[in-house]
Design an enzyme around this catalytic site. Structure first.
Site, PDB file in Angstrom:
ATOM      1  NE  ARG A  36      46.033  50.971  40.986  1.00  0.00           N
ATOM      2  CZ  ARG A  36      45.814  51.949  40.112  1.00  0.00           C
ATOM      3  NH1 ARG A  36      46.705  52.895  39.950  1.00  0.00           N
ATOM      4  NH2 ARG A  36      44.686  52.012  39.428  1.00  0.00           N
ATOM      5  NE  ARG A  40      52.647  48.763  38.967  1.00  0.00           N
ATOM      6  CZ  ARG A  40      52.369  49.184  37.739  1.00  0.00           C
ATOM      7  NH1 ARG A  40      53.102  48.763  36.725  1.00  0.00           N
ATOM      8  NH2 ARG A  40      51.386  50.033  37.532  1.00  0.00           N
ATOM      9  NE  ARG A  49      57.137  44.195  39.732  1.00  0.00           N
ATOM     10  CZ  ARG A  49      57.376  45.444  39.352  1.00  0.00           C
ATOM     11  NH1 ARG A  49      56.394  46.174  38.852  1.00  0.00           N
ATOM     12  NH2 ARG A  49      58.562  45.975  39.486  1.00  0.00           N
ATOM     13  CG  ASP A  85      42.761  42.941  38.046  1.00  0.00           C
ATOM     14  OD1 ASP A  85      43.539  43.905  38.198  1.00  0.00           O
ATOM     15  OD2 ASP A  85      42.015  42.812  37.057  1.00  0.00           O
ATOM     16  CE1 TYR A 161      40.737  47.755  31.406  1.00  0.00           C
ATOM     17  CE2 TYR A 161      38.758  47.970  32.748  1.00  0.00           C
ATOM     18  CZ  TYR A 161      40.024  48.405  32.387  1.00  0.00           C
ATOM     19  OH  TYR A 161      40.559  49.510  33.002  1.00  0.00           O
TER      20      TYR A 161
END
Length: 356
Positions: A36, A40, A49, A85, A161
């Site tokens: 990662r 962010r 973003r 992702d 998921y």
């Protein structure tokens, strides 16, 4: 980076420190990249973003290329991991997917034969063509010493998921399906296994020099299920990739796998075992060296220590680094960079790892 040397093998023809380490060479100081690392915590990432939603950024080569390169430009990481992702695969097969701020991914849950039948693995290669285009562009835009990493979610973690319809603290619906409808769950895992292997081969053919399998929820399974749903699908994926791309290193990350990582490393055939934060790299090295000589370890500083920074971070980073000297090792975190990590802490970490 020019000061990196091999400590246990003749010098590889590759000038890329990370690629050499992933192939089993002890490089000193160890190459470094972070899970990662494009995220962010970077102001330049946040600026992007604001321009598009997450899925659009993943599937727009201009944006995905820029987001992949940002941490390389800022920190000179030895590895650039594709901005994407793990849920791109179920989306590519036709499962609905939306990323909602404050909630995370939301998918149309797979709970029945009819739900599974709506997925179409034949859609995947066309659907992920923009991802391959991003990788192709990165091969031209990255520095010559930077290794380009592709990745996918491992079948069990992605299935969590897909069955839950999003994230969960215990993935109860997934575990219930394993017990009450194992035939359905097996078919889902089989579908994901073959599609993941094919997708990763596509990434390699587009330019990825190594690939990583993220099994973030492997640690919720008991040993028998771990063998069936983590080790066996990974072995099949590795075998498939090796048949087509025998020289491409494969990293496996069975997060929170505990002592099962020894069997995972032995039976899957991976080149590199990525460690979570609870693992002691020196002890794991001892544990796995007898069954998988030459295995590279990756990891594994706690992201919270990076978040906090300071002298404690530097001491911890150098302790992990020094404990693995003389062995194939890639410095990384035991999980991804946390959202509000100060960017200057990442710069200090990279400097600390390389300062010898």
């Amino acid at each position: 980076m020019g000061g990196m040397i091999s400590e246990n093998a003749p010098s590889s023809p590759s000038s890329k420190p990370l690629l050499r380490a992933l192939r089993g060479e002890a490089v000193w100081p160890p190459p470094v990249w972070l899970m990662r690392q494009a995220g962010r915590y970077l102001p330049e990432f946040r600026a992007m973003r604001d321009k598009a939603d997450f899925l659009t950024r993943c599937m727009t080569p201009d944006m995905a290329t820029e987001l992949t390169i940002q941490p390389i430009r800022r920190y000179g990481m030895d590895g650039a991991i594709l901005f994407s992702d793990i849920l791109i695969l179920p989306w590519a097969m036709g499962q609905s997917l939306e990323f909602i701020d404050g909630r995370g991914p939301v998918l149309g849950a797979i709970r029945s034969e009819a739900d599974l039948a709506r997925l179409d693995p034949k859609r995947v290669q066309d659907a992920v063509a923009p991802v391959r285009e991003t990788l192709s562009r990165l091969t031209k835009e990255l520095p010559d010493v930077t290794t380009l990493l592709g990745f996918a979610g491992s079948p069990f973690t992605v299935s969590c998921y897909m069955v839950e319809g999003g994230g969960s603290r215990d993935f109860a619906e997934t575990r219930r399906m394993m017990q009450t409808n194992p035939a359905l769950f097996d078919r889902l895992i089989d579908t994901l296994t073959s599609s993941t292997a094919e997708m990763l081969c596509g990434q390699i053919e587009a330019g990825a020099e190594a690939v990583m399998l993220f099994d973030s929820w492997a640690g919720i399974l008991p040993p028998s299920a771990f063998r069936r749903y983590v080790i066996e699908p990974t072995r099949q994926i590795v075998d498939y990739i090796r048949a087509r791309h025998p020289k491409t290193p494969i990293i496996g990350f069975p997060r929170l796998g505990g002592i099962m990582v020894r069997e995972y490393a032995q039976k899957t055939g991976i080149n590199t075992l990525a460690l979570d934060t609870v693992a002691d790299p020196a002890q794991i090295s001892e544990l796995v060296s007898k069954v998988t000589p030459g295995l590279t370890l990756q990891g594994n500083m706690d992201p919270m220590i990076l978040f906090s920074g300071g002298e404690k971070m530097i001491r911890e980073a150098q302790a992990i680094r020094d404990a693995m000297r003389g062995k194939p090792h890639v410095f990384n975190l035991g999980h991804g960079v946390m959202q509000h990590t100060p960017p200057e802490n990442v710069a200090a970490l990279v400097e600390a790892v390389r300062s010898v």
